[in-house]
Write a protein that holds these residues in place. Structure first.
Motif, short mmCIF file in Angstrom:
data_model
loop_
_atom_site.label_atom_id
_atom_site.label_comp_id
_atom_site.label_asym_id
_atom_site.label_seq_id
_atom_site.Cartn_x
_atom_site.Cartn_y
_atom_site.Cartn_z
N GLY A 290 0.83 -1.20 0.00
CA GLY A 290 0.00 0.00 0.00
C GLY A 290 0.86 1.25 0.00
N THR A 291 0.19 2.39 0.06
CA THR A 291 0.87 3.69 -0.03
C THR A 291 0.33 4.63 1.04
OG1 THR A 291 1.19 3.40 -2.41
CG2 THR A 291 1.34 5.64 -1.55
N LEU A 292 1.25 5.33 1.69
CA LEU A 292 0.94 6.29 2.76
C LEU A 292 1.52 7.64 2.34
CD1 LEU A 292 -0.07 6.64 5.75
CD2 LEU A 292 2.28 6.10 6.43
N ILE A 293 0.68 8.67 2.27
CA ILE A 293 1.11 9.96 1.72
C ILE A 293 0.74 11.11 2.65
CG2 ILE A 293 1.01 11.50 -0.27
CD1 ILE A 293 -0.31 9.16 -1.83
N ASP A 294 1.74 11.93 3.01
CA ASP A 294 1.41 13.22 3.62
C ASP A 294 1.36 14.22 2.47
OD1 ASP A 294 0.86 15.40 5.14
OD2 ASP A 294 2.30 14.90 6.69
N GLY A 295 0.18 14.27 1.87
CA GLY A 295 -0.05 15.06 0.69
C GLY A 295 -1.25 14.49 -0.04
N ALA A 296 -1.27 14.70 -1.35
CA ALA A 296 -2.45 14.33 -2.14
C ALA A 296 -2.11 13.25 -3.16
CB ALA A 296 -3.02 15.56 -2.85
N CYS A 297 -3.13 12.43 -3.46
CA CYS A 297 -3.06 11.46 -4.55
C CYS A 297 -4.16 11.81 -5.56
CB CYS A 297 -3.26 10.04 -4.02
SG CYS A 297 -4.87 9.78 -3.25
N ARG A 298 -4.22 11.05 -6.65
CA ARG A 298 -5.31 11.22 -7.61
C ARG A 298 -5.65 9.87 -8.25
NH1 ARG A 298 -3.20 14.69 -12.86
NH2 ARG A 298 -1.68 13.21 -13.69
N ASP A 299 -6.58 9.87 -9.19
CA ASP A 299 -7.05 8.64 -9.84
C ASP A 299 -7.54 7.65 -8.79
OD1 ASP A 299 -6.25 9.60 -12.44
OD2 ASP A 299 -4.19 9.12 -11.90
N THR A 300 -8.36 8.14 -7.89
CA THR A 300 -8.76 7.34 -6.72
C THR A 300 -9.68 6.18 -7.08
OG1 THR A 300 -10.61 8.85 -6.26
CG2 THR A 300 -8.50 9.33 -5.21
N ASP A 301 -10.42 6.30 -8.17
CA ASP A 301 -11.32 5.20 -8.55
C ASP A 301 -10.57 3.90 -8.79
OD1 ASP A 301 -13.65 6.57 -8.31
OD2 ASP A 301 -13.94 6.95 -10.46
N LEU A 302 -9.39 3.98 -9.40
CA LEU A 302 -8.63 2.78 -9.70
C LEU A 302 -8.17 2.10 -8.41
CD1 LEU A 302 -7.44 0.86 -11.78
CD2 LEU A 302 -5.34 2.24 -11.72
N ALA A 303 -7.65 2.88 -7.46
CA ALA A 303 -7.22 2.30 -6.19
C ALA A 303 -8.38 1.58 -5.51
CB ALA A 303 -6.65 3.38 -5.28
N ARG A 304 -9.55 2.19 -5.54
CA ARG A 304 -10.72 1.56 -4.91
C ARG A 304 -11.14 0.29 -5.65
NH1 ARG A 304 -12.44 7.12 -4.83
NH2 ARG A 304 -12.28 8.01 -2.73
N SER A 305 -11.14 0.35 -6.97
CA SER A 305 -11.59 -0.82 -7.74
C SER A 305 -10.62 -1.99 -7.62
CB SER A 305 -11.80 -0.45 -9.21
OG SER A 305 -10.57 -0.12 -9.83
N LEU A 306 -9.33 -1.71 -7.51
CA LEU A 306 -8.34 -2.77 -7.35
C LEU A 306 -8.21 -3.24 -5.90
CD1 LEU A 306 -5.40 -1.49 -9.60
CD2 LEU A 306 -7.01 -3.33 -10.12
N GLY A 307 -8.74 -2.44 -4.98
CA GLY A 307 -8.54 -2.75 -3.57
C GLY A 307 -7.12 -2.48 -3.12
#
Length: 218
Positions: free
Chosen positions: A102-119
């Motif tokens: 997984g990934t832990l970010i102090d900041g922002a990510c994008r393309d969140t739908d893909l992360a959710r769909s892949l789990g």
């Protein structure tokens, strides 16, 4: 490779680990960092990356993902910036395919739908469509970083769930896990007592609950 402490951390939730760290006077709560999906669970040892404002000419946001060991957590310190993302769909795809935890970010990510769909578990301060390209650049890796006020060193245990994320400093992980397991056993005994009809105040008193979570004297 066997990692007993990682397995132990995976059996504990972040609230219990946070209580144990408070009891021991050890920091590690990643304040303000939340999962993109409450169902996400994060567990692994940290591989760390530090970002900075882009130079002129700007450097890369980073092509490091193929060198991150499977089972690790990618930890990205972008100083809490919410206007320049450092994680998106291509990184998610490669990380998921390579078995990164997984990934832990102090900041922002994008393309969140893909992360959710892949789990694929992403925990971040926020998300946005705005790229970090030419705004921030990868400055260094394998260094101590800060995520939501928590110090994260390479190899520290990262644990995340619906309540957020905590980091167990490697030099203190045995003590944190032992204290958290003690708290977990006491809470399980309290729930059993409540199921048997005991009052909550009496159950907590009998099991020394409040002392169990109180910070140790220096």
């Amino acid at each position: 490779m066997s990692d007993d402490n990682l397995d132990r951390a995976g059996r504990l939730d972040t609230a219990t680990l946070s209580d144990a760290m408070d009891k021991l006077g050890i920091g590690g709560q990643c304040l303000g960092i939340k999962p993109l999906d409450p169902a996400f669970r994060l567990l692994g040892r940290a591989v760390t990356f530090q970002y900075a404002a882009a130079a002129s000419p700007a450097g890369s946001v980073g092509d490091y993902i193929d060198d991150v060991p499977p089972g690790s957590v990618v930890v990205l310190d972008n100083g809490g910036r919410e206007d320049a993302t450092v994680w998106g769909d291509i990184l998610t795809s490669v990380a998921h395919r390579r078995g990164i935890a997984g990934t832990l970010i102090d900041g922002a990510c994008r393309d969140t739908d893909l992360a959710r769909s892949l789990g694929y578990p992403v925990f971040s301060r926020s998300y946005s469509m705005r790229t970090g390209k030419d705004r921030v650049q990868l400055e260094t890796s394998d260094t101590v970083v800060t995520i939501g006020d928590a110090r994260v060193a390479p190899g520290d245990i990262v644990r995340g769930d619906a309540d957020g994320a905590v980091v167990l400093p490697r030099s203190h992980e045995d003590a944190i896990l032992a204290a958290a397991e003690e708290i977990e056993r006491a809470e399980a005994s309290i729930r059993t007592a409540l199921d048997q009809g005991m009052r909550l105040d009496e159950a907590r008193k009998q099991l020394n609950y409040h002392q169990l979570q109180r910070r140790n004297a220096d």
